[in-house]
Design a protein around this motif. Structure first.
Motif, mmCIF file in Angstrom:
data_model
loop_
_atom_site.group_PDB
_atom_site.id
_atom_site.type_symbol
_atom_site.label_atom_id
_atom_site.label_comp_id
_atom_site.label_asym_id
_atom_site.label_seq_id
_atom_site.Cartn_x
_atom_site.Cartn_y
_atom_site.Cartn_z
ATOM 1 N N GLU A 137 0.826 -1.202 0.000
ATOM 2 C CA GLU A 137 0.000 0.000 0.000
ATOM 3 C C GLU A 137 0.862 1.254 0.000
ATOM 4 N N LEU A 138 0.420 2.237 -0.770
ATOM 5 C CA LEU A 138 1.092 3.523 -0.846
ATOM 6 C C LEU A 138 0.305 4.513 0.015
ATOM 7 N N ILE A 139 0.966 5.049 1.030
ATOM 8 C CA ILE A 139 0.307 5.946 1.976
ATOM 9 C C ILE A 139 0.817 7.367 1.799
ATOM 10 N N ARG A 156 -3.803 9.650 3.814
ATOM 11 C CA ARG A 156 -4.693 8.884 2.940
ATOM 12 C C ARG A 156 -3.975 7.644 2.420
ATOM 13 N N ASN A 157 -4.723 6.567 2.325
ATOM 14 C CA ASN A 157 -4.203 5.348 1.728
ATOM 15 C C ASN A 157 -4.490 5.440 0.230
ATOM 16 N N ASP A 193 -7.716 4.062 -2.029
ATOM 17 C CA ASP A 193 -8.538 4.998 -2.809
ATOM 18 C C ASP A 193 -8.635 4.550 -4.263
ATOM 19 N N ARG A 194 -7.506 4.127 -4.809
ATOM 20 C CA ARG A 194 -7.457 3.702 -6.215
ATOM 21 C C ARG A 194 -8.266 2.430 -6.437
#
Length: 242
Positions: free
Chosen positions: A77-79, A85-86, A90-91
């Motif tokens: 995961e890109l935070i 926001r994660n 979201d994506r």
């Protein structure tokens, strides 16, 4: 050439060069990953992330991250720590969103709580223990219409129970008797094409577990979330709609 036209021509040239560079970068990443990891040969999309030098690699709704040369691959995961926001979440939520208005609600039956002004779609299997827990918890939520899509994916017995519920004189009553009170639905028969379409619909949207909830904004949630969370999400949607 007039100054404005000269500026416009220069801007177009810069944009063109930028697009060409982006295309070349994408091609390089695709080539490197396909050669080194054959499972990544069918990449749907490569795009830059807000993190400089990091690129998103999308295959269906699965996301990976790589550097500009495709030399490293990250699965995680890109935070965004500044915005808290994660970005991966979201994506994925955007990729898996479903157009609520496009759902064939005639292939579902309604369970109405109170006035039923708020709307919720749920894909459920009659043999799903988590679905039974969810249904019992949802008794705490008022003013909602639940559109229940029977989705028999757990066992052959699921298909039989779904048929009996769908063919019952009062589908909602048969469903609630079974899910809330463990009453086995009486044997019944009728046109089963709706259930076949439900399975096709689930496969189309890659619904792999039950319950799966779909809210009116198209967002979906896999799993039996608590009634309080359902209430919170629907309240947020009501505020956003105003």
């Amino acid at each position: 050439m007039k100054p404005f036209l000269r500026f416009l021509s220069l801007a177009c040239a810069v944009l063109l060069l930028g697009a060409q560079a982006a295309n070349a970068q994408e091609a390089q990443i695709r080539k490197a990953l396909a050669e080194r990891i054959p499972q990544l040969a069918q990449i749907d999309e490569v795009s830059a992330t807000p993190m400089q030098g990091l690129y998103e690699v999308r295959i269906g709704t699965d996301l990976y991250y790589t550097d500009a040369g495709g030399n490293y691959l990250i699965q995680g995961e890109l935070i965004d720590t500044k915005a808290r926001r994660n970005l991966t979440e979201d994506r994925v939520n955007k990729l898996t969103a479903i157009d609520f208005k496009s759902l064939p609600l005639d292939d579902a039956f309604k369970v109405v709580h109170g006035k039923g002004e708020r709307q919720l779609v749920v894909f459920e299997d009659p043999n799903c223990g988590y679905c039974k827990r969810f249904e019992k918890d949802m008794q705490k939520v008022d003013n909602v219409t639940m559109h229940v899509f029977l989705y028999p994916i757990l066992s052959p017995d699921s298909a039989e129970k779904s048929r009996n519920i769908w063919c019952a004189k009062d589908r909602a009553a048969a469903w609630q008797d079974h899910m809330l009170r463990d009453v086995t639905p009486a044997t019944a028969s009728c046109d089963m094409k709706a259930l076949e379409r439900n399975l096709q619909l689930g496969r189309k949207y890659k619904i792999t577990g039950t319950p799966t909830l779909i809210f009116t904004d198209g967002s979906r949630v896999p799993g039996a979330i608590a009634a309080a969370e359902v209430e919170r999400r629907m309240n947020e949607l009501a505020v956003a709609k105003k």
